[in-house]
Write an enzyme that holds these catalytic residues in place. Structure first.
Site, PDB file in Angstrom:
ATOM      1  CB  CYS A   1      38.523  31.957  39.486  1.00 26.87           C
ATOM      2  SG  CYS A   1      38.812  30.563  40.623  1.00 26.87           S
TER       3      CYS A   1
ATOM      4  CB  CYS B   1      45.840  28.506  38.549  1.00 27.77           C
ATOM      5  SG  CYS B   1      44.087  28.425  38.116  1.00 27.77           S
TER       6      CYS B   1
END
Length: 384
Positions: free
Chosen positions: A128, A226
Site C-alpha cells: 500500500c 484495513c
C-alpha cells in the site's frame, strides 16, 4: 541527482528545531496524505504552522464490495474521510478525496491473496505504501503542480552530502518507528517526501491534537489489515478468490518427513507460527515451511526451525546504489522484530544474501528483510 536543497526561508521550524531542508527546491506546497487518524491530522497541522501550502488528500480504497457495510473497518471508511475533511476545514486548507479503489484492488488486495494462495506471507502495508502512497500520490502531486507528498509515518529523511543521496532514517521514537515499511522508497520519492512526525513521540502527537481541538485526538490505532478488520485472512481470501488448493487439508510433517498429523489448509498457517498447529508433542512445535506443491506443512522444534541466512529479491537500496562488498548491518525480517546483527552481500542485480551472526527463527517468505546501518536504512527486499 539534484544538489543538496537550500534551507527553507520564512517558515517556522518543523519538530526537532530545524527546517526540513527540502523545502526550497520545488516550492513550499505539499500534498498531505490524510487517513482520518491522529497522526496525519497532526502532520498537517505542523506543516501548516511551518508555512507550507498544505492540500489534504484522502484515498478512497475500497467499499462494501470488499468489506461489508456493517463491518468496523479500521480505516478508509466514510467517517475517516469526514474526519480528515474536518481537520482540513479547521486548518483552513483544501481537501480532496481520490478514488484509488481499482488500483488498490490490483496492487494490494490481489497481490495479498495471490501470495497467500501461493504459500507465502505478504505484507500488504508495504505494498500500500509502495504503490499507493508513494507512487499514485506522487503522480497526482506532479499533476497538481505541488512540491511534496507528506505522510504521518514515524520516520525521518536527510540529505547526505558525502554520497549525494537522500537517506531514510528510523524515527526518534523507537517504539513507533515505521521505517521498515518504507524501505522501497526511491531517491526521487525521498526528494519529494516530508515526514513531519519523525522527531515526535505518539503521546506528543496526541497532546498536540488535543490542544488544537481535533476530533481525531483520541482515535485508536489501526491494528489489523484495513481490508481484513476481523483478522480472518483465510475467510476473506475464500470470499474473494474461492477456495482452492490452499484450503485443502494435507499432511503435517517434521523436517525428516515423518507424518505427525493433518493440517486444515496451508492458507491458515504462516512460517514461525507456534499456536494452533494442532499436533501434540513433547515440546512446542513451530511452522518451518509450507510446501505448496506437496500440500505439506513442515514443522519443527524451536531449535530445528533456526536459520542462518535468507535470500531477498525485488531489492531496493537507499543509502547506496549497490552493495559492492559484504557489509555488516543489522536486519529485521518482520515489522515488530528487534534488529539483529548480520552481514549482507549483493549476489545479483536484484538479489541479496543476508547471513545472521546468530541463528534466527525461520523468516516467512513474502515478508521483507530490511537492513540498517545504525538509524540509516540501507535498503531491503522480499524474502524468497
Amino acid at each position: 541527482m539534484e544538489n543538496a536543497p537550500a534551507k527553507a526561508q520564512g517558515r517556522a521550524p518543523l519538530p526537532g528545531g530545524a527546517f526540513d531542508d527540502a523545502a526550497a527546491g520545488a516550492g513550499p506546497t505539499v500534498m498531505m496524505a490524510m487517513s482520518g487518524g491522529v497522526d496525519s491530522s497532526v502532520a498537517a497541522l505542523l506543516l501548516s504552522e511551518a508555512g507550507y501550502g498544505v492540500t489534504g488528500a484522502t484515498m478512497k480504497l475500497f467499499g462494501a464490495d470488499v468489506v461489508a457495510p456493517d463491518c468496523d473497518s479500521s480505516c478508509c471508511s466514510a467517517d475517516d474521510v469526514e474526519d480528515a475533511r474536518a481537520v482540513c476545514r479547521r486548518l483552513g486548507v483544501p481537501h480532496y478525496t481520490f478514488n484509488f479503489g481499482e488500483l488498490f484492488g490490483e496492487a494490494v488486495i490481489d497481490r495479498f491473496c495471490g501470495a497467500y494462495l501461493g504459500g507465502t506471507t505478504p505484507n500488504p502495508c508495504i505494498d500500500c505504501n509502495r504503490f499507493l502512497k508513494f507512487d499514485a500520490l506522487q503522480r497526482r502531486r506532479r499533476e497538481l503542480g505541488l512540491g511534496f507528498v507528506a505522510t504521518g509515518h514515524y520516520a525521518r529523511r536527510a540529505w547526505d552530502a558525502r554520497t549525494g543521496r537522500w537517506r531514510l532514517l528510523r524515527a526518534r521514537d523507537a517504539a513507533k518507528d515505521q521505517s521498515y515499511v518504507l524501505y522501497h522508497l526511491t531517491q526521487d520519492a525521498l526528494a519529494h517526501m516530508l515526514f513531519p512526525l519523525g522527531e515526535l513521540t505518539k503521546p506528543e502527537v496526541r497532546e498536540l491534537a488535543r490542544a488544537h481541538g481535533f476530533a481525531t485526538a483520541e482515535k485508536p490505532e489501526s491494528q489489523d489489515i484495513c481490508f481484513v478488520p476481523d483478522g480472518d485472512y483465510a475467510a476473506f481470501i475464500g470470499r474473494r478468490c474461492g477456495c482452492g488448493a490452499a484450503f485443502e487439508p494435507g499432511e503435517i510433517v517434521n523436517r525428516a518427513g515423518t507424518v505427525l498429523g493433518e493440517h486444515k489448509g496451508l492458507i491458515h498457517y504462516t512460517v514461525g507460527q507456534r499456536k494452533g498447529i494442532g499436533v501434540a508433542a513433547p515440546e512446542p512445535l513451530y511452522v518451518f515451511a509450507k510446501d505448496a506443491a506437496a500440500n505439506r506443512l513442515v514443522v519443527g522444534t524451536a531449535a530445528e526451525v533456526q536459520v542462518r541466512e535468507v535470500t531477498a529479491r525485488d531489492v531496493n537500496l537507499i543509502a547506496v546504489e549497490r552493495i559492492e562488498a559484504p557489509r555488516a548491518v543489522t536486519a529485521k525480517t518482520h515489522y515488530r522484530q528487534r534488529s539483529v546483527a548480520a552481514t549482507v552481500e549483493q549476489t545479483g542485480d536484484d538479489e541479496l544474501r543476508v547471513v545472521f551472526d546468530e541463528p534466527q527463527r525461520a523468516a516467512a517468505p513474502g515478508q521483507a528483510a530490511v537492513l540498517y546501518d545504525g538509524d540509516v536504512v540501507v535498503g531491503g527486499g522480499t524474502i524468497c
